[in-house]
Scaffold this active site. Structure first.
Site, PDB file in Angstrom:
ATOM      1  N   TRP A   9      19.833 -22.074  11.034  1.00 30.16           N
ATOM      2  CA  TRP A   9      19.904 -20.485  11.783  1.00 30.16           C
ATOM      3  C   TRP A   9      18.242 -20.147  11.902  1.00 30.16           C
ATOM      4  O   TRP A   9      17.683 -19.714  12.734  1.00 30.16           O
ATOM      5  CB  TRP A   9      20.853 -19.614  11.098  1.00 30.16           C
ATOM      6  CG  TRP A   9      20.906 -18.248  11.758  1.00 30.16           C
ATOM      7  CD1 TRP A   9      20.208 -17.874  12.815  1.00 30.16           C
ATOM      8  CD2 TRP A   9      21.199 -17.242  11.042  1.00 30.16           C
ATOM      9  NE1 TRP A   9      20.422 -16.427  12.904  1.00 30.16           N
ATOM     10  CE2 TRP A   9      21.171 -15.976  11.786  1.00 30.16           C
ATOM     11  CE3 TRP A   9      22.076 -16.941   9.486  1.00 30.16           C
ATOM     12  CZ2 TRP A   9      21.674 -14.981  11.417  1.00 30.16           C
ATOM     13  CZ3 TRP A   9      22.322 -15.747   9.333  1.00 30.16           C
ATOM     14  CH2 TRP A   9      22.408 -14.537  10.114  1.00 30.16           C
ATOM     15  N   ASP A  31      23.645 -28.105  10.947  1.00 31.47           N
ATOM     16  CA  ASP A  31      24.300 -27.204  11.392  1.00 31.47           C
ATOM     17  C   ASP A  31      23.605 -26.178  12.394  1.00 31.47           C
ATOM     18  O   ASP A  31      22.561 -25.793  11.687  1.00 31.47           O
ATOM     19  CB  ASP A  31      25.151 -26.497  10.163  1.00 31.47           C
ATOM     20  CG  ASP A  31      25.984 -25.108  10.896  1.00 31.47           C
ATOM     21  OD1 ASP A  31      27.004 -25.614  11.439  1.00 31.47           O
ATOM     22  OD2 ASP A  31      25.634 -24.138  10.967  1.00 31.47           O
ATOM     23  N   TYR A  49      21.682 -19.475  18.313  1.00 28.72           N
ATOM     24  CA  TYR A  49      20.172 -19.260  17.295  1.00 28.72           C
ATOM     25  C   TYR A  49      18.992 -19.464  18.228  1.00 28.72           C
ATOM     26  O   TYR A  49      18.583 -20.416  18.512  1.00 28.72           O
ATOM     27  CB  TYR A  49      20.208 -20.370  16.011  1.00 28.72           C
ATOM     28  CG  TYR A  49      21.558 -20.308  15.351  1.00 28.72           C
ATOM     29  CD1 TYR A  49      22.183 -19.036  15.082  1.00 28.72           C
ATOM     30  CD2 TYR A  49      21.793 -21.217  14.452  1.00 28.72           C
ATOM     31  CE1 TYR A  49      23.354 -18.954  14.245  1.00 28.72           C
ATOM     32  CE2 TYR A  49      22.912 -21.304  13.525  1.00 28.72           C
ATOM     33  CZ  TYR A  49      23.647 -20.077  13.511  1.00 28.72           C
ATOM     34  OH  TYR A  49      24.699 -20.117  12.627  1.00 28.72           O
ATOM     35  N   HIS A 102      32.378 -19.796  16.948  1.00 23.39           N
ATOM     36  CA  HIS A 102      31.555 -19.269  16.184  1.00 23.39           C
ATOM     37  C   HIS A 102      32.033 -17.957  15.711  1.00 23.39           C
ATOM     38  O   HIS A 102      31.795 -16.748  16.215  1.00 23.39           O
ATOM     39  CB  HIS A 102      30.114 -19.017  16.878  1.00 23.39           C
ATOM     40  CG  HIS A 102      28.973 -18.694  16.099  1.00 23.39           C
ATOM     41  ND1 HIS A 102      27.889 -18.816  16.803  1.00 23.39           N
ATOM     42  CD2 HIS A 102      28.928 -18.265  14.797  1.00 23.39           C
ATOM     43  CE1 HIS A 102      26.881 -18.355  16.035  1.00 23.39           C
ATOM     44  NE2 HIS A 102      27.652 -18.171  14.743  1.00 23.39           N
ATOM     45  N   SER A 140      34.212 -21.894  12.623  1.00 25.48           N
ATOM     46  CA  SER A 140      33.707 -21.288  11.463  1.00 25.48           C
ATOM     47  C   SER A 140      33.991 -19.802  11.608  1.00 25.48           C
ATOM     48  O   SER A 140      34.205 -19.115  12.731  1.00 25.48           O
ATOM     49  CB  SER A 140      31.995 -20.989  12.015  1.00 25.48           C
ATOM     50  OG  SER A 140      31.321 -20.374  10.872  1.00 25.48           O
TER      51      SER A 140
END
Ligand SMILES: NC(=O)c1ccc[n+]([C@@H]2O[C@H](COP(=O)([O-])OP(=O)(O)OC[C@H]3O[C@@H](n4cnc5c(N)ncnc54)[C@H](OP(=O)(O)O)[C@@H]3O)[C@@H](O)[C@H]2O)c1
Length: 330
Positions: free
Chosen positions: A23, A53, A58, A124, A155
């Protein structure tokens, strides 16, 4: 340096127990230059990381593209890349999780990552309602059948969402916040995840850096760092920023943890080693913005197990000082 591996649920993959959270090399964490971002990822790979990940949002794809570029040059083992989909929806509502939209997001990630199939796609942190819509999971099955994705998972924000998600037979993984300041997943979810052989990805393992012990009440963050702009959950779930623990409370907890960290061990590695004590966890994904951070995080895998006394002290600290702020929320 080597990093121990763990089996990733039903996929048959063995992945490094310390992965790389990508991220911060995308955006929302202040400025991270292209060179620093590449160096951080490369250091993690060199240390033995085989699990990355990321997400399509992002840095609006920057994180995925940096991963693609670094891996073009990387001659070591090919890591598993887990990405995420859903947050490009605007508004971000359950009804947007259609096959057509998911396919559009997946196609973009395929291009950003420069691969023919995505290893793992995670919903997400969708609205809770999505977990009650089997058609969303049917849509993901169709993307698997079409060869665009190998596996899918979720997630989640809440333990309850995780428990619901793993009722879908083809959900292979759950990513959830789990760290010294967020212990609830260990109570029930880990037991259920183990029973169904689910891959568990522990995110925000350093509580956005607080659990490295480097911050104090005078620490400031740039305006484009979520630790500044999302302190009260202004942009997304507040649980993603300092794990949802009020900053002052987190700092006090860090001071209580400090004496438990053995000499010669960084608090970052100690905090990651605490997570690895849970055998339900498949991989921990600390973010890193530099080579030094990535190396310090990778070192956690070589640490000896924490003592029963230390584990007990951290459980008590959580129950007394932290749980009242977070336990009922996520
Ligand atoms: N909704 C979701 O699905 C979701 C949400 C959040 C995160 N994630 C994933 O989880 C990953 C990890 O979580 P996170 O990045 O939010 O938080 P984190 O791993 O708890 O904290 C990462 C930050 O801590 C600092 N840091 C890392 N290692 C350090 C070290 N050894 N020494 C000192 N400082 C260090 C760095 O920031 P500074 O140097 O600026 O302090 C770094 O960006 C993300 O990268 C992402 O892949 C997913």
């Amino acid at each position: 340096m080597t990093i121990h591996t763990r089996r990733f649920g039903r996929t048959g993959w063995d992945v490094s127990e310390i992965g790389f959270g990508a991220w911060a090399i995308g955006g929302s964490w202040g400025t991270v230059g292209e060179d620093a971002a590449r160096e951080a990822l490369l250091a993690a790979l060199e240390a033995g990381t085989t699990f990355i990940d990321t997400a399509d949002v992002y840095g609006d794809g920057r994180s995925e593209r940096i991963i693609r570029d670094v891996l073009k040059e990387w001659r070591g083992p090919r890591p598993i890349i887990a990405t995420k989909a859903g947050r490009r929806l605007s508004p971000h509502v359950a009804g947007g999780y259609t096959h057509a939209n998911l396919e559009t997001f997946v196609d973009r990630s395929l291009e950003n990552l420069g691969v023919e199939a995505l290893d793992l796609v995670q919903l997400h942190c969708p609205p809770t309602e999505v977990y009650y819509r089997p058609e969303v999971f049917d849509a993901l099955d169709r993307l698997v059948a079409a060869g665009k994705i190998r596996y899918y998972g979720v997630s989640v924000e809440k333990v309850e969402e995780a428990l619901k998600a793993i009722e879908y037979p083809n959900v292979v993984s759950v990513q959830i916040i789990y760290n010294i300041l967020r212990q609830r997943p260990a109570d029930l979810f880990f037991r259920e995840a183990k029973a169904r052989n689910i891959g568990v990805i522990a995110r925000v393992p350093l509580a956005s850096g607080a659990l490295t012990g480097k911050m104090d009440r005078t620490t400031t963050f740039p305006p484009d760092d979520h630790r500044q702009f999302n302190r009260q959950g202004e942009a997304f779930d507040v649980g993603e920023t300092f794990a949802g623990v009020p900053y002052d409370v987190a700092l006090d907890a860090v001071e209580a943890i400090r004496p438990l960290v053995p000499a010669g061990t960084t608090m970052a590695a100690f905090a990651l080693r605490w997570i690895l004590m849970a055998d339900a966890v498949s991989v921990v994904i600390p973010g890193a913005k530099s080579r030094a951070q990535a190396e310090a995080n990778a070192a956690a895998s070589a640490l000896p197990p924490l003592s029963g006394e230390t584990m007990e002290a951290l459980r008590t600290l959580y129950q007394t000082a932290i749980a009242p702020h977070v336990h009922h929320r996520w």
